[in-house]
Design an enzyme around this catalytic site. Structure first.
Site, short mmCIF file in Angstrom:
data_model
loop_
_atom_site.label_atom_id
_atom_site.label_comp_id
_atom_site.label_asym_id
_atom_site.label_seq_id
_atom_site.Cartn_x
_atom_site.Cartn_y
_atom_site.Cartn_z
N TYR A 184 69.74 57.48 42.87
CA TYR A 184 69.54 57.37 41.42
C TYR A 184 68.57 56.24 41.09
O TYR A 184 67.61 56.42 40.33
CB TYR A 184 70.88 57.14 40.73
CG TYR A 184 70.79 56.74 39.28
CD1 TYR A 184 70.53 57.68 38.29
CD2 TYR A 184 70.96 55.41 38.89
CE1 TYR A 184 70.45 57.31 36.95
CE2 TYR A 184 70.88 55.03 37.56
CZ TYR A 184 70.62 55.98 36.60
OH TYR A 184 70.53 55.61 35.28
N ILE B 164 70.36 64.40 24.58
CA ILE B 164 70.92 64.12 23.25
C ILE B 164 72.44 64.28 23.21
O ILE B 164 73.11 63.68 22.37
CB ILE B 164 70.26 65.01 22.18
CG1 ILE B 164 70.60 64.51 20.76
CG2 ILE B 164 70.68 66.48 22.35
CD1 ILE B 164 69.82 65.20 19.66
N LEU C 220 66.11 60.32 27.75
CA LEU C 220 67.43 59.81 28.13
C LEU C 220 68.16 60.75 29.08
O LEU C 220 69.22 60.41 29.60
CB LEU C 220 68.30 59.59 26.88
CG LEU C 220 67.66 58.84 25.70
CD1 LEU C 220 68.70 58.64 24.60
CD2 LEU C 220 67.07 57.52 26.13
N ASP D 47 65.25 71.96 30.09
CA ASP D 47 65.72 71.26 31.29
C ASP D 47 64.58 70.41 31.82
O ASP D 47 63.43 70.85 31.84
CB ASP D 47 66.17 72.27 32.36
CG ASP D 47 67.04 71.64 33.42
OD1 ASP D 47 66.59 70.68 34.07
OD2 ASP D 47 68.18 72.11 33.61
N SER E 175 66.93 51.50 34.18
CA SER E 175 68.30 51.10 34.51
C SER E 175 68.30 49.80 35.31
O SER E 175 67.42 49.57 36.15
CB SER E 175 68.98 52.20 35.33
OG SER E 175 70.20 51.75 35.88
N GLU F 191 70.18 49.30 37.62
CA GLU F 191 70.40 49.69 39.01
C GLU F 191 69.11 49.60 39.83
O GLU F 191 69.16 49.51 41.06
CB GLU F 191 70.95 51.11 39.08
CG GLU F 191 72.41 51.25 38.65
CD GLU F 191 73.39 50.68 39.66
OE1 GLU F 191 73.05 50.62 40.87
OE2 GLU F 191 74.50 50.30 39.25
#
Length: 353
Positions: free
Chosen positions: A161, A12, A88, A66, A137, A139
């Site tokens: 990633y 957030i 997110l 976390d 993503s 990516e």
């Protein structure tokens, strides 16, 4: 009076999370966000919407947590009892993921799986539907197998990633099909704003432009200028996230502008906005090159247009100008292009006191 819808957002305090929180509050949601414990404040992007939780009218609440801690995620889910969860949170810097692959995989990949498992258990035990959004993503397409890229284009990830995002994507599909979860993947192409982190290439450029104009920076060091990306405005893209979870059935969507521009084009537009030649200020540094590069990304958002009635509202030129103006304002320099006005304030890290 009906109880407001309740949403939980990981990440957030990031660019997308802050815009999404604003949107949900405008839609009269009660919004809960997960933040990591830190010794200094890192809530700059949401400070303007945060209110004292002791107030009766407060609708934004923050929880320490976390994505690497499944027990904590389950505890927060039980406490908040959301009807929508937006994942997110991530270690989202592609170049950094090469230096920190294990942490990236654990946070981005396993973090999504921990959330899905927590939601599955909660939903089965309580009977309460929880709709889940996974932040994918572009990516993931990496070494692209088709141009432009759609929801059915095969993935070919080219970074730790991207590999972790592919894992999270297919876990989301698997949980949707195996456990009948309302789970959606948003395959978002690059989306920028004045709230973008300062180490991401677009914000790195616009921030440098402002600092050069202000006389506090002389050079901007860059890597690959030939890489082409489909760049949009982050505020538009979080609306697409929300729309996905308002549909009758869960699905996956590409969110993009359908245009592609090189990093060099971004440099030219950003420096041109203040009547400077980028060639006079930009130098090459091989440290910013990736071990495996992604040369071209361009999305086909037709499905999002038709099924979500979503379209981008900001052009590439307008996006660059917006970011430059905001960074100029952040360093106290007025932009002649807008008569000294900026529609949005850039997020600048505060110095520790």
């Amino acid at each position: 009076m009906a109880k407001p819808k309740c949403a939980l957002i990981t990440g957030i305090t990031g660019q997308d999370g802050s815009y999404l929180a604003e949107l949900l509050l405008e839609q009269d949601y009660e919004v809960h966000g997960i933040i990591r414990r830190a010794s200094t404040f890192n809530t700059d992007r949401i400070d303007h919407i945060y209110t004292d939780p002791h107030r009766e009218d407060t609708r934004l609440f923050l929880h320490y947590g976390d994505l690497n801690d499944g027990t904590m995620l389950r505890r927060i889910l039980e406490q908040v009892q959301p009807c929508e969860v937006y994942n997110l949170g991530a270690q989202s810097h592609v170049r950094v993921s090469f230096d920190s692959p294990e942490y990236t995989a654990d946070t981005v990949g396993m973090g999504a799986l921990r959330l899905l498992e927590a939601i599955r258990d909660y939903q089965q035990r309580t009977g309460n539907e929880v709709r889940f959004y996974q932040a994918g993503s572009s990516e993931m397409f990496g070494k692209v197998q088709a141009v432009p890229q759609t929801e059915t284009t095969p993935f070919y990830p080219r970074s730790p990633y991207a590999c972790a995002k592919v894992f999270a994507h297919w876990q989301t599909v698997n949980y949707r099909e195996s456990y009948d979860l309302f789970a959606c993947n948003g395959i978002l192409f690059n989306h920028e704003s004045p709230r973008r982190g300062e180490t991401f290439v677009t914000r790195k450029i616009t921030r440098a432009v402002a600092r050069i104009v202000a006389g506090t920076q002389k050079k901007l060091y860059m890597g690959n200028l030939d890489a082409k990306r489909d760049w949009g405005y982050a505020k538009d893209y979080v609306r697409a996230m929300w729309l996905m979870l308002q549909q009758e059935k869960p699905d996956d969507y590409v969110v993009a502008t359908g245009e592609t521009h090189s990093v060099e084009e971004f440099l030219e537009k950003a420096f041109g906005a203040v009547n400077l030649r980028w060639q006079d200020y930009v130098a090459f540094d091989e440290r910013y090159l990736r071990p495996a590069e992604v040369d071209l990304l361009i999305g086909n958002p037709t499905k999002a247009h038709k099924q979500l009635n979503w379209k981008p509202s900001v052009t590439f030129d307008e996006l660059v100008q917006l970011m430059v103006n905001s960074d100029l304002a952040a360093v106290g320099v007025l932009s002649e292009a807008t008569g000294g006005k900026s529609s949005e304030t850039a997020t600048v890290r505060r110095a520790a006191s």
